[in-house]
Design a protein around this motif. Structure first.
Motif, mmCIF file in Angstrom:
data_model
loop_
_atom_site.group_PDB
_atom_site.id
_atom_site.type_symbol
_atom_site.label_atom_id
_atom_site.label_comp_id
_atom_site.label_asym_id
_atom_site.label_seq_id
_atom_site.Cartn_x
_atom_site.Cartn_y
_atom_site.Cartn_z
ATOM 1 N N VAL A 86 58.027 59.279 56.836
ATOM 2 C CA VAL A 86 57.287 58.907 57.830
ATOM 3 C C VAL A 86 56.131 57.954 57.200
ATOM 4 O O VAL A 86 55.107 58.700 56.485
ATOM 5 C CB VAL A 86 56.470 59.816 59.015
ATOM 6 C CG1 VAL A 86 55.876 59.068 59.704
ATOM 7 C CG2 VAL A 86 57.816 60.592 59.782
ATOM 8 N N TYR A 87 56.195 56.716 57.113
ATOM 9 C CA TYR A 87 55.652 55.798 56.161
ATOM 10 C C TYR A 87 55.907 56.529 54.746
ATOM 11 O O TYR A 87 57.027 56.416 54.285
ATOM 12 C CB TYR A 87 54.066 55.889 56.367
ATOM 13 C CG TYR A 87 53.832 55.221 57.789
ATOM 14 C CD1 TYR A 87 53.936 53.667 57.984
ATOM 15 C CD2 TYR A 87 53.587 55.875 58.747
ATOM 16 C CE1 TYR A 87 53.840 53.117 59.108
ATOM 17 C CE2 TYR A 87 53.425 55.019 60.067
ATOM 18 C CZ TYR A 87 53.449 53.916 60.274
ATOM 19 O OH TYR A 87 53.280 53.272 61.466
ATOM 20 N N GLN A 88 54.919 56.899 53.983
ATOM 21 C CA GLN A 88 55.163 57.409 52.677
ATOM 22 C C GLN A 88 55.101 59.014 52.698
ATOM 23 O O GLN A 88 55.321 59.615 51.623
ATOM 24 C CB GLN A 88 54.085 57.060 51.601
ATOM 25 C CG GLN A 88 54.214 55.617 51.231
ATOM 26 C CD GLN A 88 53.721 54.345 52.147
ATOM 27 O OE1 GLN A 88 52.823 54.830 52.766
ATOM 28 N NE2 GLN A 88 54.335 53.353 51.995
ATOM 29 N N MET A 89 54.880 59.679 53.753
ATOM 30 C CA MET A 89 54.836 61.144 53.824
ATOM 31 C C MET A 89 56.175 61.704 54.190
ATOM 32 O O MET A 89 56.881 61.396 55.170
ATOM 33 C CB MET A 89 53.755 61.509 54.882
ATOM 34 C CG MET A 89 53.882 63.163 55.159
ATOM 35 S SD MET A 89 52.457 63.543 56.724
ATOM 36 C CE MET A 89 52.033 64.858 56.021
ATOM 37 N N ASP A 111 47.045 67.695 62.915
ATOM 38 C CA ASP A 111 46.000 67.590 61.399
ATOM 39 C C ASP A 111 46.993 67.138 60.520
ATOM 40 O O ASP A 111 46.739 66.353 59.640
ATOM 41 C CB ASP A 111 45.210 68.762 61.290
ATOM 42 C CG ASP A 111 44.135 69.192 62.232
ATOM 43 O OD1 ASP A 111 43.691 68.366 62.973
ATOM 44 O OD2 ASP A 111 43.798 70.229 62.046
ATOM 45 N N LYS A 112 48.042 67.900 60.226
ATOM 46 C CA LYS A 112 48.890 67.299 59.078
ATOM 47 C C LYS A 112 49.562 66.032 59.397
ATOM 48 O O LYS A 112 49.710 65.167 58.352
ATOM 49 C CB LYS A 112 50.090 68.282 59.019
ATOM 50 C CG LYS A 112 49.897 69.509 58.615
ATOM 51 C CD LYS A 112 49.530 69.409 57.022
ATOM 52 C CE LYS A 112 49.226 70.705 56.402
ATOM 53 N NZ LYS A 112 48.873 70.591 55.302
ATOM 54 N N ASN A 165 48.117 58.628 57.730
ATOM 55 C CA ASN A 165 47.117 57.664 57.680
ATOM 56 C C ASN A 165 46.282 57.441 56.466
ATOM 57 O O ASN A 165 45.475 56.409 56.286
ATOM 58 C CB ASN A 165 46.265 57.200 58.893
ATOM 59 C CG ASN A 165 46.875 56.999 60.129
ATOM 60 O OD1 ASN A 165 47.923 56.249 60.229
ATOM 61 N ND2 ASN A 165 46.496 57.294 61.620
ATOM 62 N N LYS A 166 45.922 58.542 56.093
ATOM 63 C CA LYS A 166 45.210 58.739 54.982
ATOM 64 C C LYS A 166 46.030 58.786 53.336
ATOM 65 O O LYS A 166 45.307 59.120 52.394
ATOM 66 C CB LYS A 166 44.323 60.233 54.686
ATOM 67 C CG LYS A 166 43.540 60.095 55.961
ATOM 68 C CD LYS A 166 42.743 61.341 56.236
ATOM 69 C CE LYS A 166 41.964 61.274 57.618
ATOM 70 N NZ LYS A 166 41.605 62.503 57.903
ATOM 71 N N SER A 167 47.204 58.380 53.479
ATOM 72 C CA SER A 167 47.910 58.342 52.113
ATOM 73 C C SER A 167 47.442 57.646 51.146
ATOM 74 O O SER A 167 46.861 56.441 51.482
ATOM 75 C CB SER A 167 49.454 57.731 52.539
ATOM 76 O OG SER A 167 50.216 57.810 51.411
#
Length: 63
Positions: A23-26, A51-52, A57-59
């Motif tokens: 999911v995006y880069q996660m 929270d995880k 968004n904080k990648s």
């Protein structure tokens, strides 16, 4: 011919796994994906998963 499988660290359980989704880069392993989609808002782990998922968004990874 042998297949090479790449493993990744799951952004939820922090374990190295081969099967999952990005999911995006996660990366999220299959086990955590199933837990996330089956967790109800009144479950005790709901806030943990929220929270995880906010960490997406904080990648710090950039292309």
């Amino acid at each position: 011919m042998s297949k090479k499988y790449q493993s990744h660290y799951c952004g939820v359980c922090d374990e190295q796994k081969r099967e999952g989704i990005f999911v995006y880069q996660m990366f999220i392993c299959q086990e955590c994906e199933q837990k996330i989609v089956s967790t109800k808002p009144n479950d005790e782990n709901y806030e943990y998963y929220i929270d995880k998922m906010k960490a997406i968004n904080k990648s710090s990874y950039t292309v």
